[in-house]
Scaffold this active site. Sequence first.
Site, PDB file in Angstrom:
ATOM      1  N   ARG A 239      -3.211  -7.838 -21.307  1.00 37.26           N
ATOM      2  CA  ARG A 239      -4.037  -7.352 -22.410  1.00 37.26           C
ATOM      3  C   ARG A 239      -3.257  -6.453 -23.364  1.00 37.26           C
ATOM      4  NH1 ARG A 239      -8.869  -5.666 -21.972  1.00 37.26           N
ATOM      5  NH2 ARG A 239      -8.789  -3.675 -22.999  1.00 37.26           N
TER       6      ARG A 239
ATOM      7  N   GLU B 231       0.825  -7.807   8.363  1.00 44.16           N
ATOM      8  CA  GLU B 231       0.873  -6.336   8.315  1.00 44.16           C
ATOM      9  C   GLU B 231       1.939  -5.841   7.340  1.00 44.16           C
ATOM     10  OE1 GLU B 231      -1.599  -4.530  10.019  1.00 44.16           O
ATOM     11  OE2 GLU B 231      -2.252  -6.613  10.240  1.00 44.16           O
TER      12      GLU B 231
ATOM     13  N   PRO C 117       0.814  -1.225   0.000  1.00 40.34           N
ATOM     14  CA  PRO C 117       0.000   0.000   0.000  1.00 40.34           C
ATOM     15  C   PRO C 117       0.849   1.277   0.000  1.00 40.34           C
ATOM     16  CG  PRO C 117      -0.237  -1.196   2.092  1.00 40.34           C
ATOM     17  CD  PRO C 117       0.577  -2.049   1.186  1.00 40.34           C
TER      18      PRO C 117
ATOM     19  N   ASP D 284      -8.730   1.799 -25.394  1.00 40.94           N
ATOM     20  CA  ASP D 284      -9.161   1.833 -24.003  1.00 40.94           C
ATOM     21  C   ASP D 284      -8.988   3.213 -23.382  1.00 40.94           C
ATOM     22  OD1 ASP D 284      -9.760  -0.840 -23.991  1.00 40.94           O
ATOM     23  OD2 ASP D 284      -7.876  -1.449 -23.041  1.00 40.94           O
TER      24      ASP D 284
HETATM   25  C1  JCE Z   1      -0.817  -5.962   2.209  1.00 42.90           C
HETATM   26  C2  JCE Z   1      -1.453  -4.766   5.207  1.00 42.90           C
HETATM   27  C3  JCE Z   1      -0.079  -2.891   5.387  1.00 42.90           C
HETATM   28  C4  JCE Z   1      -1.745  -3.256   7.033  1.00 42.90           C
HETATM   29  C5  JCE Z   1       0.840  -7.456   2.577  1.00 42.90           C
HETATM   30  C6  JCE Z   1      -1.585  -5.011   1.544  1.00 42.90           C
HETATM   31  C7  JCE Z   1      -1.705  -3.029  -1.655  1.00 42.90           C
HETATM   32  N1  JCE Z   1      -2.833  -1.205  -2.838  1.00 42.90           N
HETATM   33  C8  JCE Z   1      -2.696  -2.077  -1.841  1.00 42.90           C
HETATM   34  N2  JCE Z   1      -3.508  -2.115  -0.829  1.00 42.90           N
HETATM   35  N3  JCE Z   1      -3.110  -3.062  -0.003  1.00 42.90           N
HETATM   36  C9  JCE Z   1      -2.001  -3.642  -0.465  1.00 42.90           C
HETATM   37  C10 JCE Z   1      -1.250  -4.710   0.220  1.00 42.90           C
HETATM   38  C11 JCE Z   1      -0.179  -5.347  -0.406  1.00 42.90           C
HETATM   39  C12 JCE Z   1       0.581  -6.305   0.280  1.00 42.90           C
HETATM   40  C13 JCE Z   1       0.259  -6.601   1.614  1.00 42.90           C
HETATM   41  N4  JCE Z   1      -0.881  -6.409   3.516  1.00 42.90           N
HETATM   42  C14 JCE Z   1      -1.859  -6.016   4.467  1.00 42.90           C
HETATM   43  N5  JCE Z   1      -0.451  -4.005   4.717  1.00 42.90           N
HETATM   44  C15 JCE Z   1      -0.716  -2.497   6.532  1.00 42.90           C
HETATM   45  C16 JCE Z   1      -2.126  -4.408   6.355  1.00 42.90           C
HETATM   46  C17 JCE Z   1       0.103  -7.314   3.740  1.00 42.90           C
END
Ligand code: JCE
Length: 226
Positions: free
Chosen positions: A154, A116, A89, A169
């Site tokens: 794609r 996490e 994220p 697109d």
């Molecule tokens: C992921 C988590 C961080 C709390 C591995 C979330 C990508 N765009 C995105 N939204 N969420 C993700 C993502 C990717 C990989 C992981 N978590 C959960 N991450 C804080 C919870 C664990």
Amino acid sequence: MRFDVLTLFPDIFRGYLGQSLLHKAIENGLVETALHDIRQWSEDKHQRVDDRPFGGGPGMVMQVKPVVDCVEAVQAIGEHPGNLIMLTPTGRKLDQQLVEQLVETPRHLLLCGRYEGFDQRVSDILKPMEISIGDFILNGGEVGAMVLIDSMIRLVPGVLGDEQSSHEDSFSSGNRLLEFPQYTRPRVYRGLEVPEILLSGDHQAIAKWREEQSLKRTRERRSDLL
Ligand code: JCE
């Protein structure tokens, strides 16, 4: 194009990878995929790959050693190590421009976390490209990895039935407008009629109408794109 997916949940991908469009692309040798279970690189007797965060706090963190060992083992397969992408994220936000840039590279390793997230030293050591699919929190990287694969394939020549489609697109280079409304049979449904112009056979007038509809939609729904 080859994708190596590194995950604790390889089964999540099997249904998606068997889907018709992708399945055909794999059969035709246009796309190649390999799933790697990160847990197989745990040296713990209970096969653990997570631990409590230093400094305290809720949840667990992916340990650095099994992740780094798994990535390095997968990079060693084949002659080119490939582009390492970590779904997170906190990464660079994915958009069509980035997708178009990524398809220039023939091999990608998609590293999916759980819990996490990863121990910071995974990034420090491997220096992956960190990508977020949007400003929301998922339970892991797997859905993001599927979004990446889906958006990239794609653009691989021969994967889509119609070569033209992806160039037209929304968000593709040279198109900053939303798609115009589409209709198919029947001509009337619950009293709602297909716009007369689409039945006219006047291709120039149809193209003009579609352009106007695209502009109108973009103005109404996504004025940030204009
Ligand atoms: C992921 C988590 C961080 C709390 C591995 C979330 C990508 N765009 C995105 N939204 N969420 C993700 C993502 C990717 C990989 C992981 N978590 C959960 N991450 C804080 C919870 C664990």
